[in-house]
Scaffold this motif. Structure first.
Motif, PDB file in Angstrom:
ATOM      1  N   LYS A 133       0.819  -1.217   0.000  1.00  0.00           N
ATOM      2  CA  LYS A 133       0.000   0.000   0.000  1.00  0.00           C
ATOM      3  C   LYS A 133       0.851   1.264   0.000  1.00  0.00           C
ATOM      4  CE  LYS A 133      -4.031  -2.154   2.031  1.00  0.00           C
ATOM      5  NZ  LYS A 133      -4.869  -2.325   0.907  1.00  0.00           N
ATOM      6  N   LYS A 134       1.893   1.256  -0.811  1.00  0.00           N
ATOM      7  CA  LYS A 134       2.756   2.415  -1.009  1.00  0.00           C
ATOM      8  C   LYS A 134       2.896   2.666  -2.502  1.00  0.00           C
ATOM      9  CE  LYS A 134       3.527   3.228   3.261  1.00  0.00           C
ATOM     10  NZ  LYS A 134       2.975   4.431   3.864  1.00  0.00           N
ATOM     11  N   SER A 135       3.175   3.919  -2.868  1.00  0.00           N
ATOM     12  CA  SER A 135       3.296   4.298  -4.271  1.00  0.00           C
ATOM     13  C   SER A 135       4.692   4.019  -4.806  1.00  0.00           C
ATOM     14  CB  SER A 135       2.983   5.788  -4.437  1.00  0.00           C
ATOM     15  OG  SER A 135       1.670   6.056  -4.025  1.00  0.00           O
ATOM     16  N   PHE A 136       4.756   3.678  -6.089  1.00  0.00           N
ATOM     17  CA  PHE A 136       6.006   3.401  -6.786  1.00  0.00           C
ATOM     18  C   PHE A 136       5.901   4.110  -8.132  1.00  0.00           C
ATOM     19  CE2 PHE A 136       8.975   0.999  -9.373  1.00  0.00           C
ATOM     20  CZ  PHE A 136      10.005   0.686  -8.497  1.00  0.00           C
TER      21      PHE A 136
ATOM     22  N   LEU B   2       7.950  16.569 -10.423  1.00  0.00           N
ATOM     23  CA  LEU B   2       6.733  17.221  -9.948  1.00  0.00           C
ATOM     24  C   LEU B   2       5.509  16.347 -10.216  1.00  0.00           C
ATOM     25  CD1 LEU B   2       5.387  19.662  -8.674  1.00  0.00           C
ATOM     26  CD2 LEU B   2       5.277  20.704 -10.936  1.00  0.00           C
ATOM     27  N   GLU B   3       5.448  15.757 -11.399  1.00  0.00           N
ATOM     28  CA  GLU B   3       4.333  14.867 -11.714  1.00  0.00           C
ATOM     29  C   GLU B   3       4.360  13.610 -10.841  1.00  0.00           C
ATOM     30  OE1 GLU B   3       3.114  14.959 -16.177  1.00  0.00           O
ATOM     31  OE2 GLU B   3       5.251  15.478 -16.057  1.00  0.00           O
ATOM     32  N   ALA B   4       5.543  13.125 -10.523  1.00  0.00           N
ATOM     33  CA  ALA B   4       5.665  11.964  -9.640  1.00  0.00           C
ATOM     34  C   ALA B   4       5.093  12.286  -8.261  1.00  0.00           C
ATOM     35  CB  ALA B   4       7.122  11.532  -9.527  1.00  0.00           C
ATOM     36  N   GLN B   5       5.402  13.458  -7.750  1.00  0.00           N
ATOM     37  CA  GLN B   5       4.883  13.866  -6.448  1.00  0.00           C
ATOM     38  C   GLN B   5       3.364  14.012  -6.493  1.00  0.00           C
ATOM     39  OE1 GLN B   5       7.316  17.345  -6.018  1.00  0.00           O
ATOM     40  NE2 GLN B   5       9.014  16.204  -5.118  1.00  0.00           N
ATOM     41  N   ASP B   6       2.844  14.523  -7.616  1.00  0.00           N
ATOM     42  CA  ASP B   6       1.389  14.645  -7.777  1.00  0.00           C
ATOM     43  C   ASP B   6       0.710  13.277  -7.773  1.00  0.00           C
ATOM     44  OD1 ASP B   6       1.648  17.399  -7.910  1.00  0.00           O
ATOM     45  OD2 ASP B   6       1.453  17.495 -10.101  1.00  0.00           O
ATOM     46  N   ILE B   7       1.296  12.315  -8.468  1.00  0.00           N
ATOM     47  CA  ILE B   7       0.746  10.946  -8.508  1.00  0.00           C
ATOM     48  C   ILE B   7       0.691  10.373  -7.093  1.00  0.00           C
ATOM     49  CG2 ILE B   7       1.246   8.554  -9.227  1.00  0.00           C
ATOM     50  CD1 ILE B   7       0.226  10.061 -11.566  1.00  0.00           C
ATOM     51  N   ILE B   8       1.767  10.555  -6.343  1.00  0.00           N
ATOM     52  CA  ILE B   8       1.813  10.021  -4.975  1.00  0.00           C
ATOM     53  C   ILE B   8       0.737  10.666  -4.110  1.00  0.00           C
ATOM     54  CG2 ILE B   8       3.195   9.973  -2.852  1.00  0.00           C
ATOM     55  CD1 ILE B   8       5.619   9.353  -4.665  1.00  0.00           C
ATOM     56  N   GLU B   9       0.557  11.971  -4.225  1.00  0.00           N
ATOM     57  CA  GLU B   9      -0.487  12.653  -3.458  1.00  0.00           C
ATOM     58  C   GLU B   9      -1.867  12.103  -3.801  1.00  0.00           C
ATOM     59  OE1 GLU B   9      -0.356  16.946  -3.450  1.00  0.00           O
ATOM     60  OE2 GLU B   9       1.836  16.913  -3.339  1.00  0.00           O
ATOM     61  N   MET B  10      -2.130  11.892  -5.092  1.00  0.00           N
ATOM     62  CA  MET B  10      -3.436  11.355  -5.508  1.00  0.00           C
ATOM     63  C   MET B  10      -3.633   9.940  -4.981  1.00  0.00           C
ATOM     64  SD  MET B  10      -4.148  12.813  -9.350  1.00  0.00           S
ATOM     65  CE  MET B  10      -2.685  12.115 -10.084  1.00  0.00           C
ATOM     66  N   GLU B  11      -2.594   9.114  -5.047  1.00  0.00           N
ATOM     67  CA  GLU B  11      -2.719   7.740  -4.544  1.00  0.00           C
ATOM     68  C   GLU B  11      -2.891   7.712  -3.031  1.00  0.00           C
ATOM     69  OE1 GLU B  11       0.564   5.473  -6.127  1.00  0.00           O
ATOM     70  OE2 GLU B  11      -0.448   5.203  -8.049  1.00  0.00           O
ATOM     71  N   GLU B  12      -2.249   8.632  -2.322  1.00  0.00           N
ATOM     72  CA  GLU B  12      -2.426   8.725  -0.867  1.00  0.00           C
ATOM     73  C   GLU B  12      -3.883   9.055  -0.536  1.00  0.00           C
ATOM     74  OE1 GLU B  12      -0.306   8.703   2.081  1.00  0.00           O
ATOM     75  OE2 GLU B  12       0.976   7.507   0.772  1.00  0.00           O
ATOM     76  N   ILE B  13      -4.467   9.980  -1.281  1.00  0.00           N
ATOM     77  CA  ILE B  13      -5.868  10.355  -1.063  1.00  0.00           C
ATOM     78  C   ILE B  13      -6.772   9.159  -1.336  1.00  0.00           C
ATOM     79  CG2 ILE B  13      -7.761  11.789  -1.937  1.00  0.00           C
ATOM     80  CD1 ILE B  13      -5.595  14.008  -2.373  1.00  0.00           C
ATOM     81  N   GLU B  14      -6.500   8.437  -2.441  1.00  0.00           N
ATOM     82  CA  GLU B  14      -7.311   7.256  -2.768  1.00  0.00           C
ATOM     83  C   GLU B  14      -7.225   6.208  -1.663  1.00  0.00           C
ATOM     84  OE1 GLU B  14      -5.844   5.906  -6.536  1.00  0.00           O
ATOM     85  OE2 GLU B  14      -6.937   7.455  -7.652  1.00  0.00           O
ATOM     86  N   ARG B  15      -6.026   5.982  -1.139  1.00  0.00           N
ATOM     87  CA  ARG B  15      -5.872   4.993  -0.050  1.00  0.00           C
ATOM     88  C   ARG B  15      -6.607   5.464   1.208  1.00  0.00           C
ATOM     89  NH1 ARG B  15      -0.671   4.036  -2.530  1.00  0.00           N
ATOM     90  NH2 ARG B  15       0.310   5.699  -1.344  1.00  0.00           N
ATOM     91  N   ASP B  16      -6.541   6.751   1.509  1.00  0.00           N
ATOM     92  CA  ASP B  16      -7.253   7.286   2.681  1.00  0.00           C
ATOM     93  C   ASP B  16      -8.765   7.121   2.544  1.00  0.00           C
ATOM     94  OD1 ASP B  16      -4.859   8.016   3.854  1.00  0.00           O
ATOM     95  OD2 ASP B  16      -5.022  10.148   3.340  1.00  0.00           O
ATOM     96  N   LEU B  17      -9.254   7.194   1.299  1.00  0.00           N
ATOM     97  CA  LEU B  17     -10.688   7.049   1.062  1.00  0.00           C
ATOM     98  C   LEU B  17     -11.107   5.587   0.919  1.00  0.00           C
ATOM     99  CD1 LEU B  17     -11.218   9.988  -1.460  1.00  0.00           C
ATOM    100  CD2 LEU B  17     -11.903   9.897   0.951  1.00  0.00           C
ATOM    101  N   GLY B  18     -10.148   4.684   0.905  1.00  0.00           N
ATOM    102  CA  GLY B  18     -10.462   3.267   0.861  1.00  0.00           C
ATOM    103  C   GLY B  18     -10.549   2.669  -0.534  1.00  0.00           C
ATOM    104  N   PHE B  19     -10.029   3.326  -1.530  1.00  0.00           N
ATOM    105  CA  PHE B  19     -10.048   2.789  -2.905  1.00  0.00           C
ATOM    106  C   PHE B  19      -8.895   1.871  -3.151  1.00  0.00           C
ATOM    107  CE2 PHE B  19     -12.497   6.722  -3.412  1.00  0.00           C
ATOM    108  CZ  PHE B  19     -13.631   6.207  -4.002  1.00  0.00           C
TER     109      PHE B  19
END
Length: 110
Positions: free
Chosen positions: A67-70, A93-110
């Motif tokens: 459950k971590k981004s790569f 910068l885009e890599a950091q954006d992807i990680i932020e989006m995936e963190e939000i998805e994991r927090d929401l349970g997706f």
């Protein structure tokens, strides 16, 4: 290999003489990074191509199971032919954006 830690994300830059040497070093030291989001920066390696990219598949799958981004940052790769299972972007910068989006998805349970 140059490692930079920033918050919950670690950026690893390829500074090895060959891609295979970098991948081997990353794989052997993986346990040190398995609990953080990873950005793999191979932008300076001009020989990096689609065949090199595919070698990250197993490592990426393992990391995502934790459950971590790569995310891989690469410039000279045809993104249309890249495996859909890998996150590949052209800039940090885009890599950091992807990680932020995936963190939000994991927090929401997706």
């Amino acid at each position: 290999m140059k490692v930079e830690q920033k918050g919950h994300t670690t950026t690893i830059k390829d500074t090895e003489s060959t891609f295979d040497a970098f991948l081997e070093k990353l794989t052997t030291q993986y346990n040190s990074y398995k609990s953080v989001n990873l950005i793999i920066d191979v932008t300076h390696d001009k020989s990096f191509d689609l065949s090199c990219l595919k070698k990250f598949s197993d490592l990426s799958k393992t990391h995502k199971k934790n459950k971590k981004s790569f995310v891989i940052v690469a410039e000279n790769v045809d993104f249309n032919n890249a495996p859909a299972s890998l996150n590949i972007v052209p800039s940090l910068l885009e890599a950091q954006d992807i990680i932020e989006m995936e963190e939000i998805e994991r927090d929401l349970g997706f």
